[in-house]
Enzyme design. Structure first.
Site, PDB file in Angstrom:
ATOM      1  N   GLY A 250       0.662  -1.293  -0.151  1.00  0.00           N
ATOM      2  CA  GLY A 250       0.021  -0.006  -0.008  1.00  0.00           C
ATOM      3  C   GLY A 250       0.738   1.384   0.242  1.00  0.00           C
ATOM      4  CG  PHE A 251       4.181   1.267  -0.762  1.00  0.00           C
ATOM      5  CD1 PHE A 251       5.297   0.395  -0.039  1.00  0.00           C
ATOM      6  CD2 PHE A 251       3.593   0.152  -1.685  1.00  0.00           C
ATOM      7  CE1 PHE A 251       5.652  -0.750  -0.294  1.00  0.00           C
ATOM      8  CE2 PHE A 251       4.166  -0.991  -2.100  1.00  0.00           C
ATOM      9  CZ  PHE A 251       5.364  -1.416  -1.271  1.00  0.00           C
ATOM     10  CB  THR A 479       4.092  -5.216   7.535  1.00  0.00           C
ATOM     11  OG1 THR A 479       2.941  -5.163   7.726  1.00  0.00           O
ATOM     12  CG2 THR A 479       4.333  -3.902   6.580  1.00  0.00           C
ATOM     13  CB  ILE A 642      13.624  -6.106  17.146  1.00  0.00           C
ATOM     14  CG1 ILE A 642      14.497  -5.040  16.898  1.00  0.00           C
ATOM     15  CG2 ILE A 642      13.156  -7.000  15.979  1.00  0.00           C
ATOM     16  CD1 ILE A 642      13.990  -4.058  16.071  1.00  0.00           C
ATOM     17  CG  LEU A 643       7.311  -5.836  18.148  1.00  0.00           C
ATOM     18  CD1 LEU A 643       5.944  -5.275  17.580  1.00  0.00           C
ATOM     19  CD2 LEU A 643       7.206  -6.375  19.499  1.00  0.00           C
ATOM     20  CD  GLN A 651       7.956  -3.731   6.962  1.00  0.00           C
ATOM     21  OE1 GLN A 651       7.501  -2.674   7.199  1.00  0.00           O
ATOM     22  NE2 GLN A 651       7.512  -4.565   5.860  1.00  0.00           N
ATOM     23  CD  GLU A 718       6.016   5.377   7.051  1.00  0.00           C
ATOM     24  OE1 GLU A 718       5.663   5.231   8.396  1.00  0.00           O
ATOM     25  OE2 GLU A 718       5.252   6.014   6.154  1.00  0.00           O
TER      26      GLU A 718
HETATM   27 MO1  MOS Z   1       2.509   5.130   5.256  1.00  0.00          MO
HETATM   28  S1  MOS Z   1       2.489   6.794   4.108  1.00  0.00           S
HETATM   29  O1  MOS Z   1       1.153   5.136   5.890  1.00  0.00           O
HETATM   30  O2  MOS Z   1       2.784   3.580   4.220  1.00  0.00           O
END
Ligand code: MOS
Length: 758
Positions: A250-251, A479, A642-643, A651, A718
């Site tokens: 989705g990004f 993710t 870190i999970l 990621q 991100e």
């Molecule tokens: Mo983010 S801009 O909610 O992938």
């Protein structure tokens, strides 16, 4: 009692557990948005909609003739503004956010942007719909529009920045501090229009049954999507159910609903039959949001020792008229380095472009490559190691807000990265190292990304079979949400992960933040953690209070980890145990249900919270063609606990690839006459491919942060994007002597710089 305090020991959380949804995905059983109905042969076959796009950027539809299309084989319906059901006006009501406002389509004859749907052709098959779409005749009266946004005189301050920041944050007397600097830089950097073209396009399968609308979608945040659909169609949100259990990326472009959803809902209503609308690859360049280009002015001033006196970062971006959105381009700049005076300013120019909205790491993705490259320019002027320049300017407090840091780990990431990468072996001067024909360069940069926690809730049900089912309206974009939530529940309840199943992506489940802004894991994970603690309390209560419990009247002391049992002691000193399954059975037919919720507290108001990283790149530049080839990349990151070591690493690697693509390839070409994007497919919109990406090494420095959330985790989705683009730009400079300030760093620009040198 430690049993109930929710302490995380790392028995399951953090382990590199394989994706629990992996087998479903690799065997094709994970059903994506428009694949939902194949298990039900009884259900009526969904009709298929094809979007007819406007071919002007602004103006009116003078005439639309759908008669030929309506007569074409298999066609059931052609929706246009002349027959589409009425919706709430496309607007931004005061009380609605941008994801909940009406997203009306086919209302009136106005064309607001190139590619806007002017008709939806619905047929029995995709081929029939597509063929008939070419028969729809549309006559337009085009009006002049504004599509470009380079003129400062047309700029205005946005109401706020994505993420809630202020457009302007300034401290100290910038001009004075800048003027006193021994070394100063005033640089204009630009980044291009970009788009997140996720592997799975935006797609919806809509079905009305008994007045209730079910939408199978590919959506990051279900709660606001449901509200947005309800607002658009003027129905009660209770009448809307959105299912989005699997998402092919989705990004940010799937944070909100888009045309496919509303069109499918309308057509399904009219036809009284399920309808699916898949945005074709070319559709989504205009029917889903893009990231606007940016023009950035960066001013830096330092004393002779490399202490920063003045930091200035100003950006200008396009905005879609009537749709307030501005990226926090200087977000990381506000968090990075100590200085006497800070000036950060964001401006936007309203345009008639298609939707401009969040794209992965909004702000940092385009503000860090520029700012961290400018820092490199300053280091060069100072004759200072760029790593040293950064270390020399460590702030005591968050420069933008003045708040203390919840934790600051940037310097450790940079030092550790330098050590591992062999930074001391770097070419000291630009264009000083060769390997055969290649010019070799090293580059580095910092990564800083705000860490957030949103509101979320979760439900966990323990059945008489000892199985735990977790339900949240959280999504998994690929993710790893399913997996980390399995781990959170397993660890909190002291269970084997095999005893836990996680159900996501249903708007009827307890509401969470969904996926976005790198806040999804923290929010949904914390909510689930609380729900599991609630369940544990209930287990203890049933164990000690239920007359038929073997532990009745005894004291519960521990969980027998991994075995789903409580253990304790009775007054006569006798040790006793009870299984979760038995306790759930005693509790009644429905078993036991735990509920929990989370929201950001004062630790998010009183402390500045960020994730950090140090990014390092080695690359080669071909002196004759200007071609850039990465040789290796290292990212050292600190993002709390870190999970899941495996999904987190993926990621971060994915983020780094995204950042490399942004630095070297991605550029959406605007036709400034119409607001059309010319290169609207993946042949012409260049993304990094395997051949472009070197070995990437990721190191995660664990630093659980109790102020972040009950899990001590921070956002990572991100983080990998941040800074890597600057590391690439800086390495290109170091290799070739060429500084490219206009991203992406394509070979023509490098070549131009190389030619200018001789
Ligand atoms: Mo983010 S801009 O909610 O992938």
């Amino acid at each position: 009692m430690s049993l109930l305090n929710g302490e995380i020991t790392g028995a399951v959380i953090g382990k590199p557990l394989d994706r629990v949804d992996g087998p479903l995905k690799v065997t094709g059983r994970a059903a994506y948005a428009t694949e939902q109905r194949r298990d039900n042969p009884e259900a009526p076959r969904a009709a298929v909609g094809w979007i007819v796009e406007a071919t002007i950027g602004k103006g009116r539809i003078l005439r639309i003739d759908a008669a030929a299309a309506e007569r074409a084989p298999g066609v059931r319906l052609v929706l246009t503004h002349e027959n589409a059901p009425e919706q709430a006006p496309y607007s931004q009501p005061d009380d609605a956010g941008r994801f909940t406002q009406s997203h009306a389509v086919l209302q009136g004859d106005a064309v607001r942007h190139f590619g806007q749907p002017v008709a939806l052709v619905v047929a029995d098959t995709l081929e029939q719909a597509r063929a008939a779409a070419f028969l729809v005749e549309v006559e337009y009266a085009a009006e002049p529009g504004r599509y470009d946004a380079h003129d400062e005189s047309e700029a205005m301050p946005p109401d706020s920045l994505d993420g809630g920041g202020e457009p302007d944050v300034c401290h100290g007397d910038f001009e004075a501090a800048y003027g006193r600097s021994a070394v100063a830089l005033d640089a204009r950097y630009t980044t291009p229009n970009q788009i997140a073209s996720a592997m799975e396009p935006h797609a919806t399968l809509a079905e009305w049954r008994d007045g209730r609308l079910t939408l199978h979608m590919s959506l990051q945040i279900l709660a606001s999507g449901k509200q947005g659909i309800a607002n658009t169609l003027r129905i009660d949100p209770q009448q809307v159910r959105i299912l989005s259990p699997f998402i092919g990326g989705g990004f940010g472009s799937k944070l909100g609903i888009h045309n496919d959803a509303v069109l499918a809902a309308l057509a399904a209503k009219v036809l009284e039959r399920p309808v699916k609308v898949v945005q074709q690859r070319r559709n989504l360049f205009h029917n889903a949001p893009h990231r606007g280009h940016s023009i950035q002015r960066i001013r830096l001033g330092a004393d002779a020792e490399g202490r920063l006196l003045a930091i200035g970062h100003e950006s200008l971006q396009p905005m879609r008229e009537g749709y307030p959105f501005a990226e926090p381009v200087a977000s990381a700049t506000r968090a990075g380095y100590a200085c006497e005076a800070l000036l950060t300013r964001h401006r936007v120019v309203p345009t008639n472009r298609p939707s401009i909205d969040s794209m992965r790491a909004p702000g940092e993705a385009i503000g860090t490559p520029t700012f961290e490259a400018a820092l490199d320019e300053l280091a060069e002027q100072l004759g200072l190691d760029p790593l040293e320049l950064r270390l020399r300017n460590t702030p005591e407090r968050d420069p933008g807000s003045g708040r203390p840091f919840a934790s600051r780990d940037l310097e450790r990431c940079l030092r550790e990265g330098a050590e591992r990468f062999g930074w001391r072996d770097r070419p000291r001067r630009p264009r000083s190292r060769r390997d055969g024909r290649w010019l070799i360069g090293y580059g580095m940069a910092s990564a800083i990304r705000p860490n957030m926690l949103m509101e979320g809730s979760a439900r966990v049900r323990l059945g008489g079979n000892g199985q735990v089912v977790c339900q949240l309206d959280m999504t998994d974009l690929g993710t790893g949400s399913y997996t980390i939530l399995t781990q959170v529940a397993a660890e909190t309840l002291g269970l084997d992960p095999g005893k836990v199943s996680v159900e996501l992506g249903d708007s009827d489940f307890p509401q969470t933040s969904g996926s976005g802004g790198s806040f999804g894991a923290a929010t949904s994970g914390s909510a689930l953690h609380e729900a599991c603690l609630d369940l544990k309390r209930q287990l203890v209560r049933v164990a000690t209070e239920h007359p038929e419990s073997p532990m009745h009247g005894c004291t519960v002391e521990s969980l027998t980890n991994g075995h789903g049992r409580l253990a304790g002691t009775c007054s006569d000193g006798r040790g006793v145990e009870a299984s979760f399954a038995d306790l759930a059975t005693l509790a009644g037919r429905d078993g036991l249900v735990g509920e929990g919720s989370i929201e950001a507290g004062s630790d998010h108001d009183d402390f500045a919270q960020y994730s950090y990283g140090g990014q390092f790149v080695e690359l080669g530049v071909d002196p004759d063609t200007g071609e850039v080839r990465l040789r290796r990349a290292l990212g050292v990151f600190s993002a709390g606990r870190i999970l899941n070591a495996k999904t987190a690493r993926s990621q971060l690697i994915g983020g780094m690839i995204f950042g490399i693509g942004g630095a070297l390839f991605e550029e959406l070409e605007l036709d400034a006459r119409s607001g059309a994007f010319v290169n609207r497919d993946l042949a012409e919109y260049h993304l990094a491919v395997n051949r472009d990406i070197p070995d990437i090494e990721v190191v995660m420095l664990e630093q659980p942060d109790e102020r972040s959330n009950p899990l001590g985790s921070k956002g990572i989705g991100e983080l990998g994007i941040c800074g890597i683009g600057a590391a690439v730009a800086n390495a290109v400079r170091n290799a070739s002597g060429v500084r490219v300030r206009d991203f992406p760093i394509t070979l023509d620009k490098v070549l131009h710089g190389l030619e200018a040198r001789v």
